[in-house]
Design a protein around this motif. Structure first.
Motif, PDB file in Angstrom:
ATOM      1  N   THR A 188       0.966  -1.341  -0.059  1.00  0.00           N
ATOM      2  CA  THR A 188       0.125   0.107   0.216  1.00  0.00           C
ATOM      3  C   THR A 188       0.887   1.419   0.081  1.00  0.00           C
ATOM      4  O   THR A 188       1.752   1.257   0.767  1.00  0.00           O
ATOM      5  CB  THR A 188      -0.981   0.168   0.927  1.00  0.00           C
ATOM      6  OG1 THR A 188      -1.628  -1.112   1.298  1.00  0.00           O
ATOM      7  CG2 THR A 188      -1.885   1.148   1.261  1.00  0.00           C
ATOM      8  N   TYR A 190       1.467   5.314   0.489  1.00  0.00           N
ATOM      9  CA  TYR A 190       0.668   6.580   1.307  1.00  0.00           C
ATOM     10  C   TYR A 190       1.454   7.647   0.743  1.00  0.00           C
ATOM     11  O   TYR A 190       2.710   7.580   0.697  1.00  0.00           O
ATOM     12  CB  TYR A 190       0.948   6.081   2.670  1.00  0.00           C
ATOM     13  CG  TYR A 190       0.382   4.875   3.263  1.00  0.00           C
ATOM     14  CD1 TYR A 190      -0.981   5.092   3.672  1.00  0.00           C
ATOM     15  CD2 TYR A 190       1.108   3.904   3.376  1.00  0.00           C
ATOM     16  CE1 TYR A 190      -1.757   3.720   3.954  1.00  0.00           C
ATOM     17  CE2 TYR A 190       0.351   2.598   3.876  1.00  0.00           C
ATOM     18  CZ  TYR A 190      -1.026   2.530   4.225  1.00  0.00           C
ATOM     19  OH  TYR A 190      -1.528   1.533   4.873  1.00  0.00           O
ATOM     20  N   TRP A 191       0.702   8.641   1.007  1.00  0.00           N
ATOM     21  CA  TRP A 191       1.078  10.046   0.606  1.00  0.00           C
ATOM     22  C   TRP A 191       0.219  10.946   1.485  1.00  0.00           C
ATOM     23  O   TRP A 191      -0.613  10.592   2.166  1.00  0.00           O
ATOM     24  CB  TRP A 191       1.270  10.532  -0.858  1.00  0.00           C
ATOM     25  CG  TRP A 191       0.054  10.631  -1.553  1.00  0.00           C
ATOM     26  CD1 TRP A 191      -1.039  11.533  -1.674  1.00  0.00           C
ATOM     27  CD2 TRP A 191      -0.562   9.409  -2.232  1.00  0.00           C
ATOM     28  NE1 TRP A 191      -1.996  11.214  -2.390  1.00  0.00           N
ATOM     29  CE2 TRP A 191      -1.773   9.895  -2.617  1.00  0.00           C
ATOM     30  CE3 TRP A 191      -0.293   8.027  -2.494  1.00  0.00           C
ATOM     31  CZ2 TRP A 191      -2.564   9.184  -3.512  1.00  0.00           C
ATOM     32  CZ3 TRP A 191      -1.196   6.956  -3.288  1.00  0.00           C
ATOM     33  CH2 TRP A 191      -2.304   7.838  -3.672  1.00  0.00           C
ATOM     34  N   GLY A 194      -3.416  10.774   0.963  1.00  0.00           N
ATOM     35  CA  GLY A 194      -4.028   9.620   0.061  1.00  0.00           C
ATOM     36  C   GLY A 194      -3.336   8.578   0.186  1.00  0.00           C
ATOM     37  O   GLY A 194      -2.297   8.400   0.815  1.00  0.00           O
ATOM     38  N   HIS A 195      -3.922   7.354  -0.399  1.00  0.00           N
ATOM     39  CA  HIS A 195      -3.306   6.024  -0.383  1.00  0.00           C
ATOM     40  C   HIS A 195      -3.739   5.376  -1.635  1.00  0.00           C
ATOM     41  O   HIS A 195      -4.864   5.390  -2.201  1.00  0.00           O
ATOM     42  CB  HIS A 195      -3.451   5.409   0.979  1.00  0.00           C
ATOM     43  CG  HIS A 195      -4.756   4.614   1.096  1.00  0.00           C
ATOM     44  ND1 HIS A 195      -5.892   5.393   1.635  1.00  0.00           N
ATOM     45  CD2 HIS A 195      -5.194   3.665   0.889  1.00  0.00           C
ATOM     46  CE1 HIS A 195      -6.871   4.556   1.559  1.00  0.00           C
ATOM     47  NE2 HIS A 195      -6.490   3.339   1.182  1.00  0.00           N
ATOM     48  N   ARG A 196      -3.005   4.070  -1.894  1.00  0.00           N
ATOM     49  CA  ARG A 196      -3.519   3.260  -3.051  1.00  0.00           C
ATOM     50  C   ARG A 196      -2.792   2.100  -2.730  1.00  0.00           C
ATOM     51  O   ARG A 196      -1.806   1.676  -2.189  1.00  0.00           O
ATOM     52  CB  ARG A 196      -2.991   3.636  -4.422  1.00  0.00           C
ATOM     53  CG  ARG A 196      -3.497   2.813  -5.738  1.00  0.00           C
ATOM     54  CD  ARG A 196      -3.067   3.420  -6.779  1.00  0.00           C
ATOM     55  NE  ARG A 196      -3.451   4.632  -7.039  1.00  0.00           N
ATOM     56  CZ  ARG A 196      -3.016   5.568  -8.245  1.00  0.00           C
ATOM     57  NH1 ARG A 196      -2.400   4.970  -9.135  1.00  0.00           N
ATOM     58  NH2 ARG A 196      -3.512   6.523  -8.343  1.00  0.00           N
ATOM     59  N   VAL A 197      -3.930   1.004  -2.792  1.00  0.00           N
ATOM     60  CA  VAL A 197      -3.788  -0.306  -2.535  1.00  0.00           C
ATOM     61  C   VAL A 197      -3.264  -1.017  -3.749  1.00  0.00           C
ATOM     62  O   VAL A 197      -3.899  -1.002  -4.794  1.00  0.00           O
ATOM     63  CB  VAL A 197      -5.066  -1.163  -1.621  1.00  0.00           C
ATOM     64  CG1 VAL A 197      -4.550  -2.591  -1.400  1.00  0.00           C
ATOM     65  CG2 VAL A 197      -5.377  -0.400  -0.534  1.00  0.00           C
ATOM     66  N   PHE A 198      -2.228  -2.003  -3.556  1.00  0.00           N
ATOM     67  CA  PHE A 198      -1.859  -2.850  -4.635  1.00  0.00           C
ATOM     68  C   PHE A 198      -1.779  -4.402  -4.155  1.00  0.00           C
ATOM     69  O   PHE A 198      -1.139  -4.736  -3.453  1.00  0.00           O
ATOM     70  CB  PHE A 198      -0.232  -2.415  -5.042  1.00  0.00           C
ATOM     71  CG  PHE A 198       0.106  -1.072  -5.489  1.00  0.00           C
ATOM     72  CD1 PHE A 198      -0.307  -0.651  -6.829  1.00  0.00           C
ATOM     73  CD2 PHE A 198       0.409   0.126  -4.780  1.00  0.00           C
ATOM     74  CE1 PHE A 198      -0.136   0.556  -7.386  1.00  0.00           C
ATOM     75  CE2 PHE A 198       0.555   1.208  -5.085  1.00  0.00           C
ATOM     76  CZ  PHE A 198       0.224   1.581  -6.390  1.00  0.00           C
ATOM     77  N   GLN A 209       3.126  -0.627 -11.826  1.00  0.00           N
ATOM     78  CA  GLN A 209       1.901  -0.154 -11.274  1.00  0.00           C
ATOM     79  C   GLN A 209       2.631   1.185 -10.251  1.00  0.00           C
ATOM     80  O   GLN A 209       1.924   2.306 -10.172  1.00  0.00           O
ATOM     81  CB  GLN A 209       1.193  -1.068 -10.277  1.00  0.00           C
ATOM     82  CG  GLN A 209       0.461  -2.129 -11.406  1.00  0.00           C
ATOM     83  CD  GLN A 209       0.096  -3.045 -10.392  1.00  0.00           C
ATOM     84  OE1 GLN A 209       0.229  -3.350  -9.176  1.00  0.00           O
ATOM     85  NE2 GLN A 209      -0.729  -4.110 -11.152  1.00  0.00           N
ATOM     86  N   LEU A 213       1.982   5.551 -10.495  1.00  0.00           N
ATOM     87  CA  LEU A 213       1.650   6.284  -9.241  1.00  0.00           C
ATOM     88  C   LEU A 213       2.775   7.343  -9.445  1.00  0.00           C
ATOM     89  O   LEU A 213       2.144   8.361  -9.091  1.00  0.00           O
ATOM     90  CB  LEU A 213       1.446   5.259  -8.151  1.00  0.00           C
ATOM     91  CG  LEU A 213       1.245   6.091  -6.905  1.00  0.00           C
ATOM     92  CD1 LEU A 213      -0.147   6.928  -6.829  1.00  0.00           C
ATOM     93  CD2 LEU A 213       1.264   5.253  -5.565  1.00  0.00           C
ATOM     94  N   GLU A 216       2.001  10.014 -11.680  1.00  0.00           N
ATOM     95  CA  GLU A 216       0.822  10.778 -11.254  1.00  0.00           C
ATOM     96  C   GLU A 216       1.336  11.764 -10.221  1.00  0.00           C
ATOM     97  O   GLU A 216       0.978  12.800 -10.401  1.00  0.00           O
ATOM     98  CB  GLU A 216      -0.376   9.764 -10.536  1.00  0.00           C
ATOM     99  CG  GLU A 216      -1.173   9.281 -11.516  1.00  0.00           C
ATOM    100  CD  GLU A 216      -1.973   8.384 -11.119  1.00  0.00           C
ATOM    101  OE1 GLU A 216      -2.240   6.961 -11.456  1.00  0.00           O
ATOM    102  OE2 GLU A 216      -2.646   8.394 -10.022  1.00  0.00           O
ATOM    103  N   ARG A 217       2.013  11.327  -9.192  1.00  0.00           N
ATOM    104  CA  ARG A 217       2.345  12.243  -7.932  1.00  0.00           C
ATOM    105  C   ARG A 217       3.292  13.368  -8.533  1.00  0.00           C
ATOM    106  O   ARG A 217       3.607  14.329  -7.821  1.00  0.00           O
ATOM    107  CB  ARG A 217       3.094  11.213  -7.054  1.00  0.00           C
ATOM    108  CG  ARG A 217       2.024  10.212  -6.516  1.00  0.00           C
ATOM    109  CD  ARG A 217       0.853  10.647  -5.696  1.00  0.00           C
ATOM    110  NE  ARG A 217       0.737  11.743  -4.994  1.00  0.00           N
ATOM    111  CZ  ARG A 217      -0.085  12.620  -4.593  1.00  0.00           C
ATOM    112  NH1 ARG A 217      -1.382  12.596  -5.069  1.00  0.00           N
ATOM    113  NH2 ARG A 217       0.081  13.618  -3.826  1.00  0.00           N
TER     114      ARG A 217
END
Ligand code: PMT
Length: 220
Positions: A188, A190-191, A194-198, A209, A213, A216-217
């Protein structure tokens, strides 16, 4: 097709373990295989980035188009990373030793007659990731990893804040099918807000992936 966001960018990646020598034949190390960091280096090079890979001792071939710098100890890794700056992006995927022996014996340590125990004195190593993140003027994005056996989000967010990172990729270690040594990983990221689960996948796929990200960041 639109050129890749990472095309032409200088991407500096650390990978693998560090070995902290005790004497000419022994060291303190860890289970990192380098697979995660090498997958990121290979994927970034395929996207046209100029990739420098600072690598601890691993059994992996250098990915095509990647400039590799081999090191052994945490101190050598720090020197090589700082020497490779400036970079647009730093990704700290290496498992850097947090402690190193206070002294390296010049000769093989011998068993002490009459004693059943041996105490090693270790001292803290400098935090390479925090040091790179403090040089913010030269970097667009600083990405750390967090290897945790428990309370993954709490510790990962702690490292994100304490080390002033833009992004942290947390993976649970000490479980089957992910983390150190495995060809697979789940994470996962984190910034700040936000966060994104992989979910679990091949490290080669997770690397793609994560670079999506990261791209994007860069624009966030
Ligand atoms: O190499 P593999 O077998 O593929 O396994 C690597 C991994 C899949 C576990 C990888 O994703 C990972 O988590 N790597 C970092 C492991 C680690 O040492 O995490 P940490 O939580 O101890 O360190 C946090 C961050 O600080 C890391 O980005 C680390 O590179 C950095 N650090 C730590 C100590 C130090 N002295 N200097 C540092 O830069």
């Amino acid at each position: 097709a639109a050129p890749d966001r990472l095309h032409g960018m200088r991407v500096l990646i650390s990978a693998g373990p560090t070995y902290e020598d005790l004497d000419p034949v022994r060291y303190v190390g860890n289970r990192s295989s380098g697979k995660m960091g090498y997958s990121l280096a290979a994927a970034a090079a395929r996207r046209g980035a100029q990739v420098v890979l600072v690598s601890g001792p691993v059994q992996l071939p250098t990915p095509p188009g990647v400039q590799r710098v081999d090191v052994r100890s945490a101190a050598q890794m720090r020197e090589a990373v700082l020497a490779a700056l400036p970079a647009d992006i730093y990704i700290g995927a290496a498992a850097v030793a947090d402690y190193t022996p206070r002294q390296v014996a010049q000769q093989k340590l011998k068993k002490t007659a009459g004693s059943q125990t041996l105490t090693l004195e270790l001292v803290r190593t400098p935090d390479i990731l925090a040091e790179v993140a403090a040089q913010e003027q030269v970097l667009k994005l600083v990405v750390g990893f967090a290897a945790e056996t428990h309370d993954v989000e709490k510790y990962a967010r702690g490292k994100l804040a304490d080390k002033h990172l833009d992004l942290i990729v947390a993976n649970q270690v000490g479980i089957a099918g992910g983390g150190f040594e495995s060809d697979q990983n789940a994470a996962t990221a984190y910034w700040n807000d936000g966060h994104r689960v992989f979910p679990g996948t091949a490290k080669t796929q997770l690397a793609e992936q994560l670079l999506d990200l990261i791209a994007e960041r860069l624009d966030a």
